[in-house]
Motif scaffolding. Structure first.
Motif, PDB file in Angstrom:
ATOM      1  N   GLU A 123       0.840  -1.201   0.000  1.00  0.00           N
ATOM      2  CA  GLU A 123       0.000   0.000   0.000  1.00  0.00           C
ATOM      3  C   GLU A 123       0.876   1.253   0.000  1.00  0.00           C
ATOM      4  O   GLU A 123       0.576   2.240  -0.686  1.00  0.00           O
ATOM      5  N   SER A 124       1.994   1.205   0.744  1.00  0.00           N
ATOM      6  CA  SER A 124       2.893   2.353   0.793  1.00  0.00           C
ATOM      7  C   SER A 124       3.500   2.614  -0.587  1.00  0.00           C
ATOM      8  O   SER A 124       3.572   3.750  -1.056  1.00  0.00           O
ATOM      9  N   ALA A 125       3.900   1.545  -1.283  1.00  0.00           N
ATOM     10  CA  ALA A 125       4.480   1.692  -2.634  1.00  0.00           C
ATOM     11  C   ALA A 125       3.446   2.260  -3.613  1.00  0.00           C
ATOM     12  O   ALA A 125       3.754   3.108  -4.461  1.00  0.00           O
ATOM     13  N   SER A 126       2.181   1.780  -3.502  1.00  0.00           N
ATOM     14  CA  SER A 126       1.114   2.258  -4.382  1.00  0.00           C
ATOM     15  C   SER A 126       0.836   3.732  -4.154  1.00  0.00           C
ATOM     16  O   SER A 126       0.670   4.511  -5.109  1.00  0.00           O
ATOM     17  N   LEU A 127       0.806   4.146  -2.876  1.00  0.00           N
ATOM     18  CA  LEU A 127       0.538   5.550  -2.555  1.00  0.00           C
ATOM     19  C   LEU A 127       1.654   6.453  -3.067  1.00  0.00           C
ATOM     20  O   LEU A 127       1.411   7.559  -3.590  1.00  0.00           O
ATOM     21  N   ASN A 128       2.883   5.992  -2.973  1.00  0.00           N
ATOM     22  CA  ASN A 128       4.021   6.772  -3.489  1.00  0.00           C
ATOM     23  C   ASN A 128       3.936   6.959  -5.004  1.00  0.00           C
ATOM     24  O   ASN A 128       4.199   8.040  -5.539  1.00  0.00           O
ATOM     25  N   ALA A 129       3.553   5.842  -5.717  1.00  0.00           N
ATOM     26  CA  ALA A 129       3.430   5.921  -7.182  1.00  0.00           C
ATOM     27  C   ALA A 129       2.322   6.884  -7.573  1.00  0.00           C
ATOM     28  O   ALA A 129       2.437   7.667  -8.525  1.00  0.00           O
ATOM     29  N   LEU A 131       1.302   4.244   7.787  1.00  0.00           N
ATOM     30  CA  LEU A 131       1.734   2.888   7.435  1.00  0.00           C
ATOM     31  C   LEU A 131       3.181   2.603   7.855  1.00  0.00           C
ATOM     32  O   LEU A 131       3.579   1.441   7.942  1.00  0.00           O
ATOM     33  N   ASN A 132       4.015   3.598   8.123  1.00  0.00           N
ATOM     34  CA  ASN A 132       5.445   3.383   8.402  1.00  0.00           C
ATOM     35  C   ASN A 132       5.714   2.505   9.630  1.00  0.00           C
ATOM     36  O   ASN A 132       6.617   1.659   9.608  1.00  0.00           O
ATOM     37  N   PRO A 133       4.978   2.611  10.790  1.00  0.00           N
ATOM     38  CA  PRO A 133       5.262   1.733  11.954  1.00  0.00           C
ATOM     39  C   PRO A 133       5.127   0.257  11.617  1.00  0.00           C
ATOM     40  O   PRO A 133       5.882  -0.573  12.108  1.00  0.00           O
ATOM     41  N   ASN A 134       4.148  -0.111  10.786  1.00  0.00           N
ATOM     42  CA  ASN A 134       3.955  -1.525  10.434  1.00  0.00           C
ATOM     43  C   ASN A 134       5.111  -2.047   9.591  1.00  0.00           C
ATOM     44  O   ASN A 134       5.481  -3.215   9.670  1.00  0.00           O
ATOM     45  N   ILE A 135       5.696  -1.217   8.796  1.00  0.00           N
ATOM     46  CA  ILE A 135       6.772  -1.662   7.893  1.00  0.00           C
ATOM     47  C   ILE A 135       8.063  -1.920   8.678  1.00  0.00           C
ATOM     48  O   ILE A 135       8.887  -2.751   8.273  1.00  0.00           O
ATOM     49  N   MET A 136       8.291  -1.290   9.854  1.00  0.00           N
ATOM     50  CA  MET A 136       9.555  -1.365  10.606  1.00  0.00           C
ATOM     51  C   MET A 136       9.641  -2.569  11.559  1.00  0.00           C
ATOM     52  O   MET A 136      10.536  -2.664  12.370  1.00  0.00           O
ATOM     53  N   GLN A 137       8.728  -3.579  11.558  1.00  0.00           N
ATOM     54  CA  GLN A 137       8.692  -4.695  12.528  1.00  0.00           C
ATOM     55  C   GLN A 137       9.251  -5.979  11.928  1.00  0.00           C
ATOM     56  O   GLN A 137       8.670  -7.058  12.115  1.00  0.00           O
ATOM     57  N   ASP A 138      10.363  -6.007  11.225  1.00  0.00           N
ATOM     58  CA  ASP A 138      10.957  -7.203  10.593  1.00  0.00           C
ATOM     59  C   ASP A 138      11.475  -8.194  11.622  1.00  0.00           C
ATOM     60  O   ASP A 138      11.328  -9.412  11.474  1.00  0.00           O
ATOM     61  N   LYS A 139      12.138  -7.785  12.788  1.00  0.00           N
ATOM     62  CA  LYS A 139      12.718  -8.703  13.808  1.00  0.00           C
ATOM     63  C   LYS A 139      11.622  -9.492  14.513  1.00  0.00           C
ATOM     64  O   LYS A 139      11.765 -10.689  14.790  1.00  0.00           O
ATOM     65  N   GLU A 140      10.513  -8.848  14.807  1.00  0.00           N
ATOM     66  CA  GLU A 140       9.392  -9.535  15.463  1.00  0.00           C
ATOM     67  C   GLU A 140       8.846 -10.625  14.556  1.00  0.00           C
ATOM     68  O   GLU A 140       8.514 -11.727  15.017  1.00  0.00           O
ATOM     69  N   LEU A 141       8.798 -10.349  13.282  1.00  0.00           N
ATOM     70  CA  LEU A 141       8.306 -11.348  12.310  1.00  0.00           C
ATOM     71  C   LEU A 141       9.225 -12.557  12.285  1.00  0.00           C
ATOM     72  O   LEU A 141       8.785 -13.710  12.225  1.00  0.00           O
ATOM     73  N   LEU A 142      10.582 -12.379  12.343  1.00  0.00           N
ATOM     74  CA  LEU A 142      11.553 -13.485  12.320  1.00  0.00           C
ATOM     75  C   LEU A 142      11.432 -14.350  13.561  1.00  0.00           C
ATOM     76  O   LEU A 142      11.532 -15.580  13.496  1.00  0.00           O
TER      77      LEU A 142
END
Length: 846
Positions: free
Chosen positions: A359-365, A540-551
């Motif tokens: 969604e973030s990429a789509s909004l930027n485009a 949308l930025n806080p959701n994108i920054m949670q990569d360690k929790e996902l691992l």
């Protein structure tokens, strides 16, 4: 036959009219197109019915039905004939696909049933029956009823004006054929033509038959050879039949000996069959014994393999592993539920993370596209002030357009009025000039019939000339004014066209300003949209920054999956161990059963060996009978072979004899047929010679004699009436052998086409009248001798020739002569005149 009256109802230009025909000479007088020819055509139509499109040409346009009624006297009988014409529309197409063609339906005119009244006795008849009845009354040849043209009537009573000269202008063969038909002697030509066809047919038949008998001698020779071959075959058969009978006797003796030996062999066969059955049983039991031993060996090997596999499984699991995994066997369902919850949590977290990135990429485009559009809109809005200035200028220039257009309309009206005025003046001028010319040429007043004086004519002409001068002057002034008005109108129209182009330009600028206003609104909307999109991206930025929790979630799911896999592996090996123990016990039970089966088979084999020994001893005692039977059987087969050879030879000879007999019969029939054909050829040759040498020649001689007799009378009459009609000592005429007029002037022959119009008419009239008289003399029974109808017989005649027509009519000595002519002088030598006029498109008798 004498005509009395004719009633026409809806026939061409006649609405409802009756015409009476008195006896003697009658003139039908009237202008061209008054309806005189319609009367003549109606008389013919009432007698003989439709010929080609006559009916279609007679019915009055716009009417659906019409009728013709003719009254005449013949042999003292009063006869009335009525024929009816009806117009019918062809049936519309039934198929729906053809409905579009219904409009093309054509009107069709048909003859309806009519009637004939003879001395008051009325008969309703069809058109064909009416024609047949008329032929009977007129005593015309019956064979001409089916013909499309009524030739006797056409060449004795009525010949249309356009056909009077036709017979003279046709080629000689056509003219001779017509005369043959008219005189009723065309049968001679038909007989010759049919005879020629028959001669050609006989020649073809002769050639065909001659081809069929070419091989007659060869057929006779073949028949003789076949009869000789038949006699030789009979002699061979008489020698072979005794040998065949001797062989059949010896075969019967051998068959009796073999029958006795076959009884002994039947017993031997039973012994052999019993011996074979014992061998089969021994083989089966031996095979069963070997199979049982093989199965016992296989079971021993299988038991050893299973026990070895069981030891391998037991050695793979240590006591510690067994104790470790057994504690989880009861908790396996709880572990699987925990794994399911972990996987669901991981999937939701992963989906939310991925969706936020997308969604973030789509909004930027989208923001980038809007920024590019904003830049484009700013460039377009820069021209707005220039367009508004141009629009104001055009509105000022076009303020007087409607007033200018109204002025042009008024000028066009004045121009049209000028054209009308000019036309009126030209018509008045033409009427004055016409009146001036008519007055100048006028001798008598058309109203009072009095003579017009020169003074009166001069006064009228002078008055009209004054009018013409005034009209010319007025016309010149009006035309000058119209030309000036036309120039002003052209200039004004060009100026109006320029203003209309500027108006189109103003409309285009209005459209552009409207579009620019929309661009301004769009630019403001896009600015608001960019702010809203930027706010969404920040959320949308806080959701994108949670990569360690996902691992971390993924590692917990993988550990639970590995534990469940190991517990399931331990459970599978325990189940396999129990299955192998059960399999060993089942195989040991099966081996014990096979041991018992082996002992039973050994006992049965011993008994079968004893039975086989007894059977072999009996077979040894009967083996000699079999050898004797084989020897006798071979001898019998030899006799059979000899018999078959002899029989085949006899059969072949008999078939050959039958074939030869059939060939002899066929040849005999063929020879008989060809002899009959030979006789036919002789008869055909006789008939062919008679037709060619005698019959055809005879018909030519007979026709020539008849034509010669007709020629003398025809030529004499033609020459007499030609000399009466044309009193020119330098011109003479005669008919040649082919009834063609030979015209000479000053000793030189001239063609019919090179005569003057009056001379051609005179020649055609003389030929026509001579033909009429000759036909009436030859066909003495026909009932139309007292009537003749002449259609414009004096076309191109001089006054002197018109006087000669009177002499010709007197010589004809007819009881009734009907003449159609425009010549007023003809009225002076006829007994009655019937005048025809056309008033308001309707013909009538006056």
């Amino acid at each position: 036959m004498l005509l009395k009256s004719l009633k026409l109802n809806n026939i061409r230009s006649y609405n409802n009219q009756e015409i009476h025909f008195p006896a003697g000479s009658v003139l039908l007088s009237g202008d061209i197109g008054a309806g005189k020819s319609t009367i003549l055509q109606s008389i013919e139509y009432s007698l003989f019915g439709s010929r080609h499109k006559t009916g279609e040409a007679l019915l009055r346009n716009g009417e659906n039905s019409g009728s013709i009624e003719l009254n005449f006297m013949i042999d003292g009988k009063d006869v009335v004939i009525k024929r009816v014409l009806k117009r019918s529309t062809s049936t519309a197409p039934k198929e729906s696909s053809d409905i579009r063609n219904a409009g093309n339906a054509k009107n069709e005119i048909k003859q309806a049933a009519g009637y004939i009244i003879i001395d008051g006795l009325k008969s309703e008849l069809t058109p064909v029956e009416l024609k047949s009845k008329v032929f009977e009354l007129l005593q015309y040849p019956r064979e001409m009823v089916s013909k499309s043209r009524d030739l006797i009537y056409r060449y004795t009573v009525y010949t249309p004006q356009e056909e009077m000269k036709q017979i003279l202008q046709e080629d000689k063969d056509t003219r001779l054929d017509t005369l043959r038909k008219v005189f009723g002697i065309d049968k001679y030509k038909r007989v010759r033509e049919n005879s020629s066809i028959l001669v050609r047919y006989l020649r073809e038949l002769n050639a065909q038959y001659s081809g069929e008998v070419l091989d007659l001698d060869e057929k006779i020779r073949q028949k003789t050879e076949f009869e000789q071959q038949k006699d030789a075959l009979k002699e061979k058969l008489s020698l072979l039949e005794p040998i065949l009978n001797s062989l059949k006797s010896r075969i019967e003796q051998k068959k009796n000996i073999l029958q006795q030996l076959e009884q002994k062999l039947t017993e031997l066969t039973l012994l052999r069959k019993n011996h074979a059955i014992i061998d089969t049983k021994i083989n089966e039991k031996s095979l069963q014994q070997r199979n049982t031993l093989n199965e016992i060996n296989l079971l021993d090997k299988s038991i050893a393999l299973v026990e070895q596999k069981l030891k391998t499984i037991e050695s793979e699991l240590t006591t510690v592993e067994i104790a470790h995994y057994q504690q989880y066997l009861g908790k396996i369902k709880e572990i699987e539920q925990e794994l399911q919850q972990k996987e669901l949590s991981y999937q939701e977290f992963s989906t939310k993370h991925t969706k936020s990135k997308i969604e973030s990429a789509s909004l930027n485009a989208r923001m980038q596209a809007i920024k590019e559009r904003q830049l484009l809109l700013e460039n377009k809005l820069n021209i707005l002030p220039e367009k508004e200035t141009k629009l104001a200028e055009l509105k000022r220039l076009l303020g007087s357009k409607d007033e200018f257009a109204q002025k042009i309309i008024e000028q066009e009206r004045q121009f049209n009025n000028s054209n009308v005025k000019i036309k009126e003046l030209e018509v008045n001028k033409a009427n004055s000039e016409k009146l001036k010319n008519q007055i100048s040429q006028l001798n008598n007043c058309p109203v009072c019939k009095q003579e017009v004086s020169e003074t009166h004519k001069h006064d009228v002409v002078t008055e009209e000339e004054g009018k013409i001068v005034n009209l010319i002057n007025e016309l010149s002034a009006v035309m000058e004014e119209r030309e000036k008005l036309q120039n002003e109108l052209a200039n004004n129209k060009r100026h109006l066209e320029s203003m209309q182009k500027q108006e189109l330009l103003m409309q285009a600028i209005n459209s552009e300003l409207k579009a620019l206003a929309e661009f301004a609104v769009e630019k403001a909307t896009n600015s608001e949209l960019l702010n809203a999109l930027n706010a969404k991206i920040n959320l949308l930025n806080p959701n994108i920054m949670q990569d360690k929790e996902l691992l971390k979630h993924k590692e917990e799911v993988d550990q639970l999956r590995l534990l469940i896999k190991k517990i399931n592996g331990y459970a599978l090996r325990e189940n396999e161990k129990n299955n192998l123990l059960n399999l060993i016990n089942d195989k040991k039970s099966a081996r014990l059963s096979l041991e018992n089966t082996k002992h039973a088979i050994e006992a049965e084999l011993k008994k079968l060996a004893d039975d086989k020994k007894i059977a072999e001893e009996k077979l040894a005692l009967n083996s000699e009978d079999e050898k004797q039977y084989a020897a006798e059987r071979a001898l019998l087969e030899q006799h059979y072979s000899q018999e078959r050879m002899q029989e085949l030879t006899v059969i072949a000879l008999r078939k050959e004899a039958e074939s030869i007999e059939k060939s002899i019969l066929l040849l005999a029939k063929e020879i008989e047929r060809k002899n009959n054909v030979k006789q036919k050829i002789s008869k055909i040759n006789e008939l062919n010679n008679w037709l060619q040498e005698y019959f055809i020649t005879l018909t030519e001689i007979m026709e020539r004699h008849v034509m010669l007799k007709l020629y003398h009378e025809f030529n004499e009459l033609f020459v007499r009436w030609f000399d009466i009609l044309i009193e020119d000592e330098t011109m003479s005429t005669r008919l040649d052998d082919e009834f063609t007029p030979i015209i000479e002037q000053n000793g030189y022959e001239i063609s019919f086409e090179n005569l003057s119009g009056g001379e051609r008419t005179a020649c055609a009239l003389a030929y026509r009248l001579a033909l009429n008289k000759t036909i009436n003399d030859v066909m003495s029974r026909i009932k139309t001798k007292d009537l003749i109808i002449l259609d414009e017989p004096t076309d191109g005649f001089s006054n002197e020739q018109l006087d000669k027509v009177r002499d010709v009519l007197e010589q004809l000595n007819m009881k009734q002569v009907i003449i159609v002519s425009h010549e007023s002088k003809v009225e002076s030598f006829v007994n009655s005149v019937v005048r025809i006029e056309k008033r308001e498109h309707i013909s009538c008798v006056v």
